[in-house]
Design an enzyme around this catalytic site. Sequence first.
Site, mmCIF file in Angstrom:
data_model
loop_
_atom_site.group_PDB
_atom_site.id
_atom_site.type_symbol
_atom_site.label_atom_id
_atom_site.label_comp_id
_atom_site.label_asym_id
_atom_site.label_seq_id
_atom_site.Cartn_x
_atom_site.Cartn_y
_atom_site.Cartn_z
ATOM 1 N N LYS A 118 -10.877 3.012 0.987
ATOM 2 C CA LYS A 118 -10.954 2.089 0.178
ATOM 3 C C LYS A 118 -11.917 1.551 -1.054
ATOM 4 C CE LYS A 118 -7.039 0.238 -1.446
ATOM 5 N NZ LYS A 118 -5.750 0.616 -0.635
HETATM 6 P P1 NAD Z 1 -0.384 -4.285 -9.096
HETATM 7 O O1 NAD Z 1 -1.276 -3.901 -9.703
HETATM 8 O O2 NAD Z 1 0.098 -2.491 -9.901
HETATM 9 O O3 NAD Z 1 0.874 -4.856 -9.077
HETATM 10 C C1 NAD Z 1 0.498 -6.006 -8.163
HETATM 11 C C2 NAD Z 1 1.538 -7.241 -8.960
HETATM 12 O O4 NAD Z 1 1.458 -8.614 -7.762
HETATM 13 C C3 NAD Z 1 1.148 -7.960 -10.074
HETATM 14 O O5 NAD Z 1 2.675 -8.146 -10.565
HETATM 15 C C4 NAD Z 1 0.654 -9.074 -9.798
HETATM 16 O O6 NAD Z 1 0.880 -9.843 -10.361
HETATM 17 C C5 NAD Z 1 0.951 -9.181 -8.798
HETATM 18 N N1 NAD Z 1 0.316 -10.506 -7.715
HETATM 19 C C6 NAD Z 1 -1.255 -10.523 -7.282
HETATM 20 N N2 NAD Z 1 -1.287 -11.311 -6.898
HETATM 21 C C7 NAD Z 1 -0.413 -12.473 -6.961
HETATM 22 C C8 NAD Z 1 -0.029 -13.210 -5.726
HETATM 23 N N3 NAD Z 1 -1.161 -14.408 -5.566
HETATM 24 N N4 NAD Z 1 1.360 -13.536 -6.230
HETATM 25 C C9 NAD Z 1 2.149 -13.513 -6.125
HETATM 26 N N5 NAD Z 1 1.973 -11.761 -7.277
HETATM 27 C C10 NAD Z 1 0.570 -11.711 -7.055
HETATM 28 O O7 NAD Z 1 -0.638 -3.286 -8.148
HETATM 29 P P2 NAD Z 1 0.277 -2.462 -7.510
HETATM 30 O O8 NAD Z 1 0.059 -0.982 -7.320
HETATM 31 O O9 NAD Z 1 1.523 -2.163 -7.163
HETATM 32 O O10 NAD Z 1 -0.146 -2.884 -5.060
HETATM 33 C C11 NAD Z 1 0.526 -3.984 -4.840
HETATM 34 C C12 NAD Z 1 0.621 -3.690 -3.310
HETATM 35 O O11 NAD Z 1 0.570 -2.794 -2.452
HETATM 36 C C13 NAD Z 1 -1.005 -4.186 -2.712
HETATM 37 O O12 NAD Z 1 -1.589 -4.431 -1.831
HETATM 38 C C14 NAD Z 1 -1.629 -2.359 -2.395
HETATM 39 O O13 NAD Z 1 -2.348 -2.285 -1.748
HETATM 40 C C15 NAD Z 1 -0.207 -1.902 -1.879
HETATM 41 N N6 NAD Z 1 -0.203 -0.584 -2.012
HETATM 42 C C16 NAD Z 1 -0.438 -0.104 -3.267
HETATM 43 C C17 NAD Z 1 -0.325 1.625 -3.549
HETATM 44 C C18 NAD Z 1 0.005 2.325 -5.163
HETATM 45 O O14 NAD Z 1 0.397 3.673 -4.645
HETATM 46 N N7 NAD Z 1 -0.028 1.805 -6.085
HETATM 47 C C19 NAD Z 1 0.076 2.653 -1.984
HETATM 48 C C20 NAD Z 1 0.132 1.405 -0.937
HETATM 49 C C21 NAD Z 1 -0.183 0.240 -1.275
#
Ligand code: NAD
Length: 429
Positions: A118
């Site tokens: 990561k």
């Molecule tokens: P992103 O940046 O696209 O979206 C994150 C969202 O969460 C946004 O809407 C943001 O406003 C919101 N957010 C952030 N902090 C917050 C809080 N304290 N309370 C409420 N909402 C909050 O990120 P993403 O890619 O969607 O990732 C989200 C989660 O999923 C993370 O934990 C990431 O590690 C995990 N993840 C992502 C992927 C991927 O392919 N993008 C894959 C596996 C896991």
Amino acid sequence: MVVSLNHNVNQTLEELPNAYQTALAQYDRAVRHMELDDNVVEYMRWPRREFTVNFPVRRDNGHVEMFTGYRVHHSTVLGPSKGGIRYSTNVTLDEVRALAMWMTWKCSLVNLPYGGAKGGVLVDPKSLSMREREGLTRRYASELIPLISPYSDIPAPDMGTGPQEMAWIMDTYSMTVGYSVPAIVTGKPTNIGGSQGRVEATGRGVVICMVEALKRKGWTTPGNISVVIQGFGNVGTYAAAYAHDLGYKIVGVSDIDGGIYNANGLNIPTVRKWVGEHRTVVGYPDAEPVTNSELLTLPCDVLIPAAMEGQITENNAPHIKAKMVVEGANGPTTTEADDILHERGILVVPDILANAGGVTVSYFEWVQGLQEFFWDVEEVYRQLERILIRAYDGTATMTEKHNVDMRTAAQMTAIQRVGDALVTRGFYP
Ligand code: NAD
């Protein structure tokens, strides 16, 4: 020229549960149910490599600001390490260590030939102009060059990054080596070698796992099942869209600025349109406003945390009304909260299974990039569903066999595979 340190640290950082402590506690819990050699247990507990870099970015006003970035390789036992890059004000070395360790277990659980890694940069992505974002991404990428390659470590998007950042990383790497290397990153735009279906893969995978879990409980009428989603970024948006398309009732969604609730179901396409125009779900007219903490305890059947780690804790777990939690985010539930949910009979479909759709299609993208042979989206969806349902089946069988919760079962399956490969390879030298 003025040089200063970037002090953009989020005030809430100290209040967040330490993700690495959670990852280690989960690991210790899983290995207690296993018969692994002590040396193997100790080896897998440690990240293999940790890299910290401080680097300059010139702001649009001419000022040069220093930023801190990390990349951690937790394991390379099953293959090159794989994992996203996060831009957030909550990034710490411990957070990146935890996320790298979870990547190891996730790749292993779905049987991909990858270890776990990561990366993260301590920055508020919303504070950067497009030019600053490109400068930051390219400089961070060039600092990572000794660590990454299509055969050693392959980055991908995570919170705060997306296809455009992957395109800049791909281009920076390609310019350095002198030829185009699409397989250096996944999650790229499709016009430079990205895979069909990657952008929606994680959210789609979350819903595939949710449907599987519901089916096993005999809940098969989507219109009767209400869903709340925390986080409306890549994972949350596409999970909401796919679940909505399948007929599920999405009653609440949120982002960092707040949440919205409509007991009759939100019209997700119009919420997405609103977000496209206003950059937040807040203010959406056909719903009541709720805070992020209220959102987590709304009445619903399924809760999908899809924002960040440490959101479901011992404080709110007793008040969660959902009958099932499907973890879109990595590490959204602390160990204490896990115990509370388990005692309350609330099924938790763990992150390393529920959100593995992203890395699975990343794997397809890497394979397509290496072969320069591209699949259509139907093939991507078919293979994604096949792999996730196979992993779900394996985890459910392990849960029953050892009478443990689903997270422990998923970790046991994943840890066993890495441990077995380690024993086969041996301890170098
Ligand atoms: P992103 O940046 O696209 O979206 C994150 C969202 O969460 C946004 O809407 C943001 O406003 C919101 N957010 C952030 N902090 C917050 C809080 N304290 N309370 C409420 N909402 C909050 O990120 P993403 O890619 O969607 O990732 C989200 C989660 O999923 C993370 O934990 C990431 O590690 C995990 N993840 C992502 C992927 C991927 O392919 N993008 C894959 C596996 C896991």
